[in-house]
Design an enzyme around this catalytic site. Structure first.
Site, mmCIF file in Angstrom:
data_model
loop_
_atom_site.group_PDB
_atom_site.id
_atom_site.type_symbol
_atom_site.label_atom_id
_atom_site.label_comp_id
_atom_site.label_asym_id
_atom_site.label_seq_id
_atom_site.Cartn_x
_atom_site.Cartn_y
_atom_site.Cartn_z
ATOM 1 N N GLY A 61 0.811 -1.210 0.000
ATOM 2 C CA GLY A 61 0.000 0.000 0.000
ATOM 3 C C GLY A 61 0.845 1.261 0.000
ATOM 4 O O GLY A 61 1.947 1.294 0.563
ATOM 5 N N ASP A 63 0.403 3.956 1.603
ATOM 6 C CA ASP A 63 0.613 4.467 2.958
ATOM 7 C C ASP A 63 1.792 3.766 3.634
ATOM 8 O O ASP A 63 2.575 4.405 4.355
ATOM 9 C CB ASP A 63 -0.658 4.315 3.797
ATOM 10 C CG ASP A 63 -1.182 2.877 3.831
ATOM 11 O OD1 ASP A 63 -0.918 2.116 2.874
ATOM 12 O OD2 ASP A 63 -1.874 2.514 4.797
ATOM 13 N N ARG A 64 1.939 2.473 3.379
ATOM 14 C CA ARG A 64 3.053 1.729 3.986
ATOM 15 C C ARG A 64 4.385 2.145 3.352
ATOM 16 O O ARG A 64 5.405 2.235 4.042
ATOM 17 C CB ARG A 64 2.820 0.228 3.842
ATOM 18 C CG ARG A 64 1.526 -0.248 4.490
ATOM 19 C CD ARG A 64 1.378 -1.751 4.429
ATOM 20 N NE ARG A 64 2.186 -2.408 5.461
ATOM 21 C CZ ARG A 64 2.263 -3.718 5.598
ATOM 22 N NH1 ARG A 64 1.612 -4.512 4.768
ATOM 23 N NH2 ARG A 64 3.010 -4.252 6.555
ATOM 24 N N THR A 87 -7.263 3.222 9.424
ATOM 25 C CA THR A 87 -8.368 2.292 9.273
ATOM 26 C C THR A 87 -7.962 0.910 9.768
ATOM 27 O O THR A 87 -8.720 0.209 10.443
ATOM 28 C CB THR A 87 -8.806 2.205 7.804
ATOM 29 O OG1 THR A 87 -9.125 3.518 7.333
ATOM 30 C CG2 THR A 87 -10.020 1.312 7.656
ATOM 31 N N THR A 139 -21.578 -0.072 29.669
ATOM 32 C CA THR A 139 -21.302 -0.587 28.324
ATOM 33 C C THR A 139 -20.230 0.243 27.615
ATOM 34 O O THR A 139 -19.290 -0.305 27.015
ATOM 35 C CB THR A 139 -22.590 -0.598 27.482
ATOM 36 O OG1 THR A 139 -23.578 -1.401 28.128
ATOM 37 C CG2 THR A 139 -22.320 -1.165 26.088
#
Length: 209
Positions: A61, A63-64, A87, A139
């Site tokens: 990717g 981004d990587r 993400t 919760t």
């Protein structure tokens, strides 16, 4: 939007631009950038300052690639583990010979919150926050503790696993979700919210002259 980008190009008048995309973006963006600047699209054919001796380098990717480029640019000749909190969480290991050996990918924070909401009948979708108790009392705090503290322990565990294999390396952390996790990590890290942008700048300088 193209109109927004066109206004920015008119205002800033950049000499060089680079596009890093991990989605099926509108190709008109490339045309627009190329018409107003010296443009480079980050991809498998980009010139980078490290090698990618992995199974399918063309699938890495954008981004990587940017994260690895930033790590090499900032810490030359050293082992680096660059972690991106977006993400997904990406773990990217670049050795001291500037070889990107790969790493791992796991679900990111919002993906985990959404999965629990969408795949159960009653769990709500909550907003993240960095302050919560270890032992949740309702919760919301149970979900916060489970996701954020669980991810922090995952990150620490991955770092420690790399430490058993590579005794001396830098840990770089970046991404939009970074502020939620820095207070909960026990390992020493180099946290920089602009790491991907610094990597993109380094790649742009190589490819755009």
């Amino acid at each position: 939007h193209l109109e927004t980008m066109q206004a920015l190009l008119h205002e800033i008048k950049p000499d060089k631009t680079i596009l890093s995309s991990v989605i099926h973006h509108d190709k008109a963006i490339e045309t627009l950038l190329a018409a107003h600047s010296k443009f480079h699209l980050l991809g498998p054919n980009s010139l980078i300052d490290f090698t990618t001796p992995v199974g399918k380098p063309e699938t890495i990717g954008a981004d990587r690639l940017a994260l690895c480029s930033a790590a090499v640019d900032l810490f030359k000749g050293q082992h680096n583990l660059a972690i991106g909190l977006g993400t997904c969480i990406t773990y990217n290991f670049i050795n001291k010979y500037h070889e990107f050996l790969g790493g791992s990918i796991s679900p990111g924070m919002n993906m985990r919150f959404r999965a629990m909401h969408e795949q159960t009948a009653l769990l709500p979708l909550i907003e993240a926050q960095s302050q919560f108790p270890l032992v949740g009392y309702d919760t919301k705090t149970n979900l916060l503790s489970g996701v954020i503290l669980g991810m922090a322990k995952e990150i620490d565990g991955i770092i420690e696993a790399y430490g058993q294999k590579y005794s001396n390396f830098n840990v770089l952390l970046t991404g939009g979700d970074m502020p939620f996790f820095v207070p909960h990590l026990k390992n020493r890290i180099f946290a920089d919210p602009n790491l991907i942008f610094k990597g993109l700048y380094a790649i742009s300088e190589i490819n755009n002259g």
